[in-house]
Design an enzyme around this catalytic site. Structure first.
Site, mmCIF file in Angstrom:
data_model
loop_
_atom_site.group_PDB
_atom_site.id
_atom_site.type_symbol
_atom_site.label_atom_id
_atom_site.label_comp_id
_atom_site.label_asym_id
_atom_site.label_seq_id
_atom_site.Cartn_x
_atom_site.Cartn_y
_atom_site.Cartn_z
ATOM 1 N N SER A 84 0.872 -1.176 0.000
ATOM 2 C CA SER A 84 0.000 0.000 0.000
ATOM 3 C C SER A 84 0.902 1.217 0.000
ATOM 4 O O SER A 84 1.673 1.420 0.942
ATOM 5 C CB SER A 84 -0.880 0.004 1.252
ATOM 6 O OG SER A 84 -1.323 1.322 1.511
ATOM 7 N N HIS A 88 -1.384 -1.606 -4.323
ATOM 8 C CA HIS A 88 -2.675 -1.352 -3.688
ATOM 9 C C HIS A 88 -2.770 0.152 -3.475
ATOM 10 O O HIS A 88 -1.986 0.738 -2.725
ATOM 11 C CB HIS A 88 -2.720 -2.115 -2.358
ATOM 12 C CG HIS A 88 -3.948 -1.907 -1.556
ATOM 13 N ND1 HIS A 88 -5.083 -2.694 -1.703
ATOM 14 C CD2 HIS A 88 -4.232 -1.024 -0.566
ATOM 15 C CE1 HIS A 88 -5.997 -2.299 -0.836
ATOM 16 N NE2 HIS A 88 -5.517 -1.284 -0.139
ATOM 17 N N ASP A 109 -4.886 3.345 -2.218
ATOM 18 C CA ASP A 109 -5.972 3.676 -1.293
ATOM 19 C C ASP A 109 -6.598 5.016 -1.638
ATOM 20 O O ASP A 109 -5.972 6.069 -1.468
ATOM 21 C CB ASP A 109 -5.427 3.722 0.138
ATOM 22 C CG ASP A 109 -5.038 2.343 0.644
ATOM 23 O OD1 ASP A 109 -5.928 1.481 0.724
ATOM 24 O OD2 ASP A 109 -3.851 2.140 0.970
ATOM 25 N N MET A 166 -9.365 7.678 -0.663
ATOM 26 C CA MET A 166 -10.216 8.081 0.471
ATOM 27 C C MET A 166 -10.819 9.444 0.177
ATOM 28 O O MET A 166 -10.111 10.340 -0.308
ATOM 29 C CB MET A 166 -9.383 8.162 1.750
ATOM 30 C CG MET A 166 -8.630 6.893 2.081
ATOM 31 S SD MET A 166 -7.836 7.022 3.687
ATOM 32 C CE MET A 166 -6.857 5.510 3.708
ATOM 33 N N HIS A 200 -8.389 0.538 -3.925
ATOM 34 C CA HIS A 200 -9.206 0.343 -2.715
ATOM 35 C C HIS A 200 -10.022 1.606 -2.521
ATOM 36 O O HIS A 200 -9.535 2.614 -2.008
ATOM 37 C CB HIS A 200 -8.296 0.059 -1.510
ATOM 38 C CG HIS A 200 -9.053 -0.185 -0.249
ATOM 39 N ND1 HIS A 200 -8.443 -0.297 0.981
ATOM 40 C CD2 HIS A 200 -10.385 -0.337 -0.012
ATOM 41 C CE1 HIS A 200 -9.360 -0.517 1.910
ATOM 42 N NE2 HIS A 200 -10.548 -0.527 1.332
ATOM 43 N N MET A 213 -12.260 3.704 -0.794
ATOM 44 C CA MET A 213 -12.908 4.036 0.490
ATOM 45 C C MET A 213 -13.676 5.339 0.303
ATOM 46 O O MET A 213 -13.274 6.401 0.792
ATOM 47 C CB MET A 213 -11.834 4.143 1.580
ATOM 48 C CG MET A 213 -11.274 2.779 1.963
ATOM 49 S SD MET A 213 -9.771 2.884 2.937
ATOM 50 C CE MET A 213 -8.559 2.985 1.628
ATOM 51 N N MET A 228 -11.107 -6.327 5.704
ATOM 52 C CA MET A 228 -10.308 -5.291 6.366
ATOM 53 C C MET A 228 -9.897 -5.771 7.755
ATOM 54 O O MET A 228 -10.718 -6.268 8.529
ATOM 55 C CB MET A 228 -11.113 -3.990 6.491
ATOM 56 C CG MET A 228 -11.307 -3.227 5.203
ATOM 57 S SD MET A 228 -9.775 -2.787 4.350
ATOM 58 C CE MET A 228 -8.987 -1.669 5.531
ATOM 59 N N GLY A 241 -9.140 3.968 6.821
ATOM 60 C CA GLY A 241 -8.928 5.411 6.974
ATOM 61 C C GLY A 241 -7.471 5.812 7.132
ATOM 62 O O GLY A 241 -7.067 6.870 6.676
ATOM 63 N N PHE A 242 -6.697 4.950 7.788
ATOM 64 C CA PHE A 242 -5.305 5.329 8.060
ATOM 65 C C PHE A 242 -4.386 4.119 7.994
ATOM 66 O O PHE A 242 -4.793 3.012 8.376
ATOM 67 C CB PHE A 242 -5.193 5.963 9.465
ATOM 68 C CG PHE A 242 -6.041 7.187 9.612
ATOM 69 C CD1 PHE A 242 -5.561 8.436 9.228
ATOM 70 C CD2 PHE A 242 -7.336 7.091 10.110
ATOM 71 C CE1 PHE A 242 -6.369 9.561 9.343
ATOM 72 C CE2 PHE A 242 -8.149 8.217 10.223
ATOM 73 C CZ PHE A 242 -7.663 9.453 9.834
ATOM 74 N N GLY A 243 -3.161 4.356 7.536
ATOM 75 C CA GLY A 243 -2.142 3.320 7.594
ATOM 76 C C GLY A 243 -1.556 3.260 8.996
ATOM 77 O O GLY A 243 -1.833 4.118 9.850
ATOM 78 N N GLY A 244 -0.782 2.241 9.261
ATOM 79 C CA GLY A 244 -0.034 2.155 10.516
ATOM 80 C C GLY A 244 -0.835 1.741 11.729
ATOM 81 O O GLY A 244 -0.380 1.915 12.867
ATOM 82 N N ASP A 297 -6.076 -6.467 4.591
ATOM 83 C CA ASP A 297 -5.520 -5.117 4.492
ATOM 84 C C ASP A 297 -5.630 -4.428 5.841
ATOM 85 O O ASP A 297 -6.736 -4.232 6.349
ATOM 86 C CB ASP A 297 -6.306 -4.336 3.421
ATOM 87 C CG ASP A 297 -5.809 -2.912 3.249
ATOM 88 O OD1 ASP A 297 -4.697 -2.598 3.721
ATOM 89 O OD2 ASP A 297 -6.544 -2.110 2.632
ATOM 90 N N GLY A 298 -4.475 -4.051 6.378
ATOM 91 C CA GLY A 298 -4.445 -3.287 7.618
ATOM 92 C C GLY A 298 -3.590 -3.950 8.675
ATOM 93 O O GLY A 298 -3.936 -5.012 9.190
ATOM 94 N N GLY A 299 -2.437 -3.352 8.944
ATOM 95 C CA GLY A 299 -1.568 -3.853 10.006
ATOM 96 C C GLY A 299 -0.912 -5.185 9.693
ATOM 97 O O GLY A 299 -0.490 -5.892 10.608
ATOM 98 N N GLY A 338 1.397 -1.978 4.124
ATOM 99 C CA GLY A 338 1.831 -0.599 3.943
ATOM 100 C C GLY A 338 3.071 -0.298 4.749
ATOM 101 O O GLY A 338 4.200 -0.457 4.280
ATOM 102 N N SER A 339 2.870 0.079 6.013
ATOM 103 C CA SER A 339 4.010 0.543 6.808
ATOM 104 C C SER A 339 5.085 -0.520 6.987
ATOM 105 O O SER A 339 6.274 -0.196 7.001
ATOM 106 C CB SER A 339 3.540 1.083 8.160
ATOM 107 O OG SER A 339 2.437 0.380 8.631
HETATM 108 O O1 LIG Z 1 -6.743 0.681 3.454
HETATM 109 C C1 LIG Z 1 -5.874 1.040 4.212
HETATM 110 C C2 LIG Z 1 -6.215 1.899 5.379
HETATM 111 O O2 LIG Z 1 -7.563 2.140 5.380
HETATM 112 C C3 LIG Z 1 -4.416 0.703 3.929
HETATM 113 O O3 LIG Z 1 -4.356 -0.079 2.755
HETATM 114 C C4 LIG Z 1 -3.756 -0.026 5.052
HETATM 115 O O4 LIG Z 1 -3.901 0.616 6.259
HETATM 116 C C5 LIG Z 1 -2.308 -0.361 4.762
HETATM 117 O O5 LIG Z 1 -1.413 0.205 5.628
HETATM 118 P P1 LIG Z 1 -0.772 -0.573 6.878
HETATM 119 O O6 LIG Z 1 -0.211 -1.871 6.370
HETATM 120 O O7 LIG Z 1 0.262 0.367 7.380
HETATM 121 O O8 LIG Z 1 -1.888 -0.806 7.867
HETATM 122 FE FE LIG Z 2 -6.290 -0.311 1.618
#
Ligand SMILES: O=C(CO)[C@H](O)[C@H](O)COP(=O)(O)O
Ligand SMILES: [Fe+2]
Length: 237
Positions: free
Chosen positions: A19, A44, A46, A48, A79, A81, A150, A155-158, A184-186, A206-207
């Site tokens: 991401s 990927h 994102d 928003m 993606h 959102m 999800m 809404g946010f990475g990390g 997807d996410g963390g 992502g991060s």
């Molecule tokens: O859709 C997302 C957030 O809404 C991102 O794709 C997701 O958060 C990826 O980042 P990380 O791996 O850092 O969580």
């Molecule tokens: Fe995403």
């Protein structure tokens, strides 16, 4: 008699999609190229809108520029959102998106939207937020290319990986053995084994990838974990 099965007989394979939300957004083109050079299978992206989620990123004009900058090869998984995902199908297809992943919570007519996405030449992804049950996605599973579970509130990475989403992935894998299932996410080296064991095969990170000093190794580690789980599942059948 001993039955010999091909270990790679599963219809789906391990794919890792960084991401780029977590990258330096002023250098998106070169960051995308860097991720592909580090072994990413797809990108990927994102989107928003500040309405469906409390954050704003970018829209189809950015995707069009990215496509021109990186060439035809990288697969763009959008993606979306956004509220009213119907309105961006044609602009995203024209901009060079390959897959349009929308949220079931954002539309009252998923069937029509699936049809419009296919007609525009893109693959279809269907996403559910953590509070949405997998039973709401199930009626559409035979019409889509990918289900996105999800593992954070969008809404946010990390953010922190939500392990309690894994039963959704396991259930989907048991019901739809050849469906592409994305998480997807963390997701990173600490959480990948849970995702892989549950049956996810498309991994957004992502991060953990972008923030690493060695993205190539992280991508390889994620892919190996998923490939091993797929192989084990194949042998267990
Ligand atoms: O859709 C997302 C957030 O809404 C991102 O794709 C997701 O958060 C990826 O980042 P990380 O791996 O850092 O969580
Ligand atoms: Fe995403």
């Amino acid at each position: 008699m001993r039955t010999v099965r091909a270990v790679n007989s599963m219809a789906y394979s391990a794919k890792i999609g960084p991401s780029i939300l977590s990258s330096d957004l002023s250098c998106l083109g070169s960051e995308c190229v860097r991720m592909m050079e580090c072994g990413a299978d797809y990108l990927h992206l994102d989107v928003m809108d500040g309405h469906f989620v409390p954050n704003i990123t970018f829209g189809h004009p950015m995707v069009e520029c990215l496509r021109k900058s990186v060439g035809q090869d990288p697969f763009f998984d959008m993606h979306m959102m956004v509220s009213r995902p119907e309105q961006w199908v044609k602009p995203m297809a024209a901009a060079g998106a390959n897959q349009y992943t929308f949220h079931i919570e954002a539309t009252t007519n998923p069937g029509n939207l699936i049809k419009e996405i296919k007609e525009s030449g893109m693959k279809v992804g269907l996403a559910i937020k953590p509070g949405t049950t997998v039973e709401e996605l199930a009626p559409w599973a035979n019409q889509i290319d990918m289900a996105l579970v999800m593992t954070v509130e969008p809404g946010f990475g990390g953010q922190k990986f939500m392990e309690d989403m894994m039963p959704k992935v396991s259930w989907l894998r048991s019901q739809f053995p050849s469906l592409d299932i994305e998480v997807d996410g963390g997701v990173g080296p600490d959480s990948i084994h849970k995702c892989a064991e549950a049956g996810a095969n498309m991994i957004v990170s992502g991060s953990a990838v972008i923030g690493s000093d060695d993205p190539r190794s992280v991508i390889a580690l994620l892919r190996t974990a998923v490939a091993e789980a797929i192989q084990k599942r194949s042998l267990d059948r």
